[in-house]
Design a protein around this motif. Structure first.
Motif, PDB file in Angstrom:
ATOM      1  N   GLN A  98      -2.799  -7.285   0.582  1.00  0.00           N
ATOM      2  CA  GLN A  98      -2.522  -6.223  -0.387  1.00  0.00           C
ATOM      3  C   GLN A  98      -2.989  -6.673  -1.764  1.00  0.00           C
ATOM      4  O   GLN A  98      -2.513  -7.665  -2.305  1.00  0.00           O
ATOM      5  CB  GLN A  98      -1.026  -5.883  -0.423  1.00  0.00           C
ATOM      6  CG  GLN A  98      -0.713  -4.698  -1.342  1.00  0.00           C
ATOM      7  CD  GLN A  98       0.747  -4.271  -1.301  1.00  0.00           C
ATOM      8  OE1 GLN A  98       1.512  -4.724  -0.456  1.00  0.00           O
ATOM      9  NE2 GLN A  98       1.138  -3.398  -2.221  1.00  0.00           N
ATOM     10  N   ALA A 106       3.534   6.335  -4.671  1.00  0.00           N
ATOM     11  CA  ALA A 106       2.651   6.193  -3.505  1.00  0.00           C
ATOM     12  C   ALA A 106       2.295   7.562  -2.930  1.00  0.00           C
ATOM     13  O   ALA A 106       1.183   7.778  -2.439  1.00  0.00           O
ATOM     14  CB  ALA A 106       3.343   5.336  -2.446  1.00  0.00           C
ATOM     15  N   ASP A 128       0.120 -12.152  -3.897  1.00  0.00           N
ATOM     16  CA  ASP A 128       1.377 -11.993  -4.632  1.00  0.00           C
ATOM     17  C   ASP A 128       2.229 -10.829  -4.155  1.00  0.00           C
ATOM     18  O   ASP A 128       3.444 -10.835  -4.295  1.00  0.00           O
ATOM     19  CB  ASP A 128       1.080 -11.804  -6.136  1.00  0.00           C
ATOM     20  CG  ASP A 128       0.523 -13.081  -6.743  1.00  0.00           C
ATOM     21  OD1 ASP A 128       0.737 -14.157  -6.132  1.00  0.00           O
ATOM     22  OD2 ASP A 128      -0.134 -13.007  -7.810  1.00  0.00           O
ATOM     23  N   TYR A 129       1.594  -9.785  -3.610  1.00  0.00           N
ATOM     24  CA  TYR A 129       2.376  -8.630  -3.174  1.00  0.00           C
ATOM     25  C   TYR A 129       3.162  -8.908  -1.901  1.00  0.00           C
ATOM     26  O   TYR A 129       4.036  -8.141  -1.510  1.00  0.00           O
ATOM     27  CB  TYR A 129       1.478  -7.412  -2.979  1.00  0.00           C
ATOM     28  CG  TYR A 129       1.046  -6.769  -4.280  1.00  0.00           C
ATOM     29  CD1 TYR A 129       1.984  -6.142  -5.095  1.00  0.00           C
ATOM     30  CD2 TYR A 129      -0.287  -6.759  -4.673  1.00  0.00           C
ATOM     31  CE1 TYR A 129       1.597  -5.534  -6.276  1.00  0.00           C
ATOM     32  CE2 TYR A 129      -0.684  -6.151  -5.851  1.00  0.00           C
ATOM     33  CZ  TYR A 129       0.263  -5.538  -6.658  1.00  0.00           C
ATOM     34  OH  TYR A 129      -0.108  -4.931  -7.817  1.00  0.00           O
ATOM     35  N   GLY A 130       2.811  -9.983  -1.200  1.00  0.00           N
ATOM     36  CA  GLY A 130       3.582 -10.352  -0.012  1.00  0.00           C
ATOM     37  C   GLY A 130       3.419  -9.400   1.155  1.00  0.00           C
ATOM     38  O   GLY A 130       4.350  -9.153   1.918  1.00  0.00           O
ATOM     39  N   TYR A 131       2.206  -8.854   1.271  1.00  0.00           N
ATOM     40  CA  TYR A 131       1.902  -7.986   2.414  1.00  0.00           C
ATOM     41  C   TYR A 131       0.428  -8.127   2.752  1.00  0.00           C
ATOM     42  O   TYR A 131      -0.415  -8.266   1.845  1.00  0.00           O
ATOM     43  CB  TYR A 131       2.201  -6.509   2.099  1.00  0.00           C
ATOM     44  CG  TYR A 131       1.705  -5.574   3.176  1.00  0.00           C
ATOM     45  CD1 TYR A 131       2.496  -5.259   4.273  1.00  0.00           C
ATOM     46  CD2 TYR A 131       0.406  -5.050   3.125  1.00  0.00           C
ATOM     47  CE1 TYR A 131       2.021  -4.443   5.289  1.00  0.00           C
ATOM     48  CE2 TYR A 131      -0.082  -4.237   4.133  1.00  0.00           C
ATOM     49  CZ  TYR A 131       0.727  -3.941   5.209  1.00  0.00           C
ATOM     50  OH  TYR A 131       0.247  -3.146   6.214  1.00  0.00           O
ATOM     51  N   GLY A 132       0.107  -8.107   4.024  1.00  0.00           N
ATOM     52  CA  GLY A 132      -1.286  -8.113   4.447  1.00  0.00           C
ATOM     53  C   GLY A 132      -1.379  -7.615   5.868  1.00  0.00           C
ATOM     54  O   GLY A 132      -0.388  -7.657   6.618  1.00  0.00           O
ATOM     55  N   LYS A 150      -1.330  -1.996  -6.124  1.00  0.00           N
ATOM     56  CA  LYS A 150       0.113  -1.779  -6.237  1.00  0.00           C
ATOM     57  C   LYS A 150       0.637  -0.965  -5.051  1.00  0.00           C
ATOM     58  O   LYS A 150       1.661  -1.301  -4.463  1.00  0.00           O
ATOM     59  CB  LYS A 150       0.425  -1.078  -7.566  1.00  0.00           C
ATOM     60  CG  LYS A 150       1.896  -0.850  -7.807  1.00  0.00           C
ATOM     61  CD  LYS A 150       2.151  -0.438  -9.264  1.00  0.00           C
ATOM     62  CE  LYS A 150       3.414   0.380  -9.424  1.00  0.00           C
ATOM     63  NZ  LYS A 150       3.234   1.828  -9.229  1.00  0.00           N
ATOM     64  N   GLU A 151      -0.058   0.093  -4.703  1.00  0.00           N
ATOM     65  CA  GLU A 151       0.415   0.940  -3.605  1.00  0.00           C
ATOM     66  C   GLU A 151      -0.455   0.730  -2.374  1.00  0.00           C
ATOM     67  O   GLU A 151      -1.580   1.219  -2.283  1.00  0.00           O
ATOM     68  CB  GLU A 151       0.418   2.421  -4.022  1.00  0.00           C
ATOM     69  CG  GLU A 151       1.363   2.758  -5.174  1.00  0.00           C
ATOM     70  CD  GLU A 151       2.842   2.446  -4.871  1.00  0.00           C
ATOM     71  OE1 GLU A 151       3.193   2.132  -3.713  1.00  0.00           O
ATOM     72  OE2 GLU A 151       3.649   2.515  -5.827  1.00  0.00           O
ATOM     73  N   LYS A 152       0.100   0.038  -1.381  1.00  0.00           N
ATOM     74  CA  LYS A 152      -0.662  -0.222  -0.161  1.00  0.00           C
ATOM     75  C   LYS A 152      -0.886   1.052   0.652  1.00  0.00           C
ATOM     76  O   LYS A 152      -1.679   1.061   1.602  1.00  0.00           O
ATOM     77  CB  LYS A 152       0.029  -1.282   0.686  1.00  0.00           C
ATOM     78  CG  LYS A 152       1.343  -0.838   1.338  1.00  0.00           C
ATOM     79  CD  LYS A 152       1.863  -1.931   2.262  1.00  0.00           C
ATOM     80  CE  LYS A 152       2.929  -1.475   3.219  1.00  0.00           C
ATOM     81  NZ  LYS A 152       4.280  -1.411   2.653  1.00  0.00           N
ATOM     82  N   ALA A 153      -0.205   2.136   0.291  1.00  0.00           N
ATOM     83  CA  ALA A 153      -0.371   3.412   0.984  1.00  0.00           C
ATOM     84  C   ALA A 153      -1.845   3.798   1.126  1.00  0.00           C
ATOM     85  O   ALA A 153      -2.249   4.407   2.113  1.00  0.00           O
ATOM     86  CB  ALA A 153       0.387   4.518   0.252  1.00  0.00           C
TER      87      ALA A 153
END
Lengths: 427, 193
Positions: free
Chosen positions: B120, B93, B158-162, B123-126
């Motif tokens: 998200q 990241a 699927d990434y479990g972030y938003g 792969k990298e939400k950064a």
């Protein structure tokens, strides 16, 4: 004279500063009013929010079980901390297991409550606060003076001189907030990139999904969890709410009440660890909350969503500042939380109230803050009694609280000593 | 484990009366005659720039025009061909630090407060926070009135972030002076497609 009165007197000596403080918070109150008046459904939202909280708190056992089961299903590791000491040990245990030397964290009144930073620093772990206000007071070795705007008591010159001492600023004498914010950004960027772990608090935990929801304006919770390989989230038991429909009600109220914005810049949902990282750790912290839930007069303080609007509107807070109170959370909700925590240590704060009830008329979840302060005042003879009498009264009160019939019968008895005390404490 | 049972036990012992869940069906939430117009107004108030583009126009050219000096452009979107770094394929990241422009996709916007939902999808939400300037591609047909409608549509993927974002990262922590560009993106541009 209570400790608060003495501190307030000292605060008011600098008339120019105290006028600025008063006006600054009143301006936030006015921004909140603009938001409230802009939504025809505002009062309906407050009513629903209050009812959802009453429902959730009175089913908290069920929602906590639902939340932890959902979070575990998502792959998170859920811990239960009975008190501050256990919380700190759990955090240190996780950090040790992962060989963490430095953590970045977003603002959390819970970690403040538990004294986590000094505890971890004592164990050799570097803790970097990443909310700008929190970072400023961390560098100054101060505590927050407000739960949403922790460094608002400082002037730009004080911040500028701090940044010069710390080598964060390079232009000596440039105390412009835009410049100072930019320099802090550059300095914190390095910490975000190199920290071994990120820690966040939580504004909400969602029972239906296991999400941790964090609201910030700076994006520092997201930055704190975007690079490190470990995320630890800490939340007080009362932060858990049923589902997204309920969250929508609170999300709409929180920031409008707190800063007068229609939303925070970021409302972030954390459900899983980022790819390749260690599992997310969630720590549910009791530290008195389960006992307070059983207090018939004061359990509704737990409805609080920590927006800080009761402080901004409070005529006493605005004219005495956060440091005049003996508890780490100031203002109306802090008076109440302090009394729940340790009434003998914090009974001086109950005088920091004019009973104008402005706090409860702005509270987004309708906590009856002023009425509760009035009720605490009825108990002053218990907390202020001479040692021998105090012991008997305290023992008696804990028995009374645990037996509802006795409680009703006792109310008249308790009122009597209050009347004799009223003349010297209130006038 | 014992702490869990002790805590739950104390809670059960303390609860005196169980309150009903209120119905939220009668909540009369604000709706807008023109949600898109309201979304634009709220976005501008939150500090976003808003640019409407036609579906046939080249998004890459628009981004180039908006950020002529940008050197590092991060995106994993298939329609973006000017990206120099991809948040799906970076080794870490941290490599995304130094991104001038990050380009991501929003699912829908919210008229009442100018925020948009970013599940998200990389792969990298950064990339959503570390970029100096953030560009969001948002379909102009996907605007809901308020957060109640929004939360009925939220999907983390699927990434479990938003995250809901409205405008650039901001702070008023120094003397209540509003400054755009605290720890995350310093500018946000919504491209309404």
């Amino acid at each position: 004279m209570s400790r608060h009165s003495k501190n307030a007197k000292a605060f008011l000596k600098d008339a120019k500063y105290s006028e600025w403080h008063d006006a600054t918070f009143w301006a936030v109150r006015e921004k909140r009013d603009n938001m409230a008046h802009g939504l025809p459904e505002w009062e309906q939202l407050r009513q629903k929010a209050s009812q959802i909280k009453l429902h959730t708190l009175s089913h908290l056992d069920e929602y906590l079980e639902q939340f932890s089961a959902a979070a575990e299903k998502n792959g998170a590791i859920v811990h239960w901390a009975a008190d501050a000491a256990q919380f700190n040990e759990i955090v240190f245990g996780i950090l040790s297991e992962h060989g963490v030397k430095m953590i970045v964290k977003s603002k959390s009144m819970l970690t403040e409550e538990c004294g986590m930073n000094p505890y971890l620093e004592g164990k050799g772990i570097e803790v970097v606060e990443t909310d700008l206000g929190e970072r400023i007071i961390q560098l100054l070795g101060q505590a927050p003076s407000h739960i949403v705007m922790p460094a608002v008591h400082l002037t730009p010159d004080q911040v500028g001189e701090l940044f010069e001492r710390e080598g964060i600023s390079s232009e000596i004498g440039n105390h412009d907030p835009t410049y100072l914010t930019y320099r802090a950004r550059l300095s914190l960027r390095n910490e975000f990139l190199t920290a071994d772990a990120g820690m966040t608090g939580a504004n909400f935990g969602i029972a239906a999904t296991g999400d941790i929801v964090v609201c910030t304006n700076e994006g520092n919770a997201d930055m704190s969890t975007s690079c490190p390989r470990l995320h630890i989230a800490a939340l007080g038991l009362e932060k858990v709410i049923p589902d997204y429909d309920c969250l929508a009600v609170f999300q709409r109220l929180l920031c409008r009440s707190a800063t007068g914005q229609p939303t925070t810049t970021y409302t972030s949902h954390f459900r899983k660890a980022r790819p390749g990282a260690a599992p997310m750790h969630i720590i549910l912290v009791d530290n008195g909350r389960s006992e307070w839930l059983g207090n018939p007069e004061h359990w509704q303080t737990l409805k609080c969503i920590r927006c800080g609007s009761c402080m901004n509107t409070c005529p006493v807070y605005r004219r005495s500042g956060g440091y005049s109170y003996s508890y780490f959370i100031p203002g109306p909700v802090g008076v109440n939380l302090g009394m729940l925590r340790d009434p003998r240590a914090h009974s001086g704060n109950v005088s920091a109230c004019t009973l104008c009830l402005s706090c409860q008329s702005v509270c987004p979840v309708k906590v009856n803050l002023g009425e509760q302060i009035y009720k605490w005042r009825q108990m002053l003879p218990v907390w202020n009694a001479e040692p021998a009498g105090k012991k008997i009264l305290c023992k008696g009160m804990s028995m009374v609280y645990n037996h509802p019939l006795l409680y009703k019968a006792a109310t008249g008895v308790v009122k009597k000593p209050f009347h004799s005390l009223k003349t010297d404490s209130d006038e | 484990m014992s702490s869990k049972q002790d805590i739950l036990g104390r809670i059960r012992a303390g609860i005196r009366e169980r309150y009903e869940m209120p119905s939220l069906a009668d909540l009369q939430a604000t709706v807008f005659p023109d949600p898109l117009e309201a979304f634009i107004t709220a976005s501008l108030a939150a500090g976003s720039k808003v640019v409407e583009i036609s579906p046939s126009s080249d998004i890459n050219a628009t981004v180039r025009e908006l950020f002529p000096d940008a050197k590092v452009i991060a995106s994993n979107l298939p329609e973006i061909n000017i990206a120099t770094i991809n948040p799906d394929t970076v080794g870490s990241a941290q490599e995304l630090n130094g991104t001038d422009v990050g380009i991501i996709r929003g699912s829908f916007g919210v008229a009442e407060n100018g925020c948009f939902w970013i599940p998200q999808a990389m792969k990298e939400k950064a990339v959503c926070f570390i970029s100096e300037n953030l560009v969001i591609l948002l379909p102009k047909t996907e605007i809901v009135n308020n957060m109640h409608e929004a939360y009925r549509r939220v999907n983390l993927g699927d990434y479990g972030y938003g995250t809901f974002i409205s405008g650039p990262s901001k702070t008023a922590d120094i003397a209540q002076t509003l400054v755009m560009g605290a720890q995350a993106a310093r500018s946000v541009t919504v491209l309404l497609v």
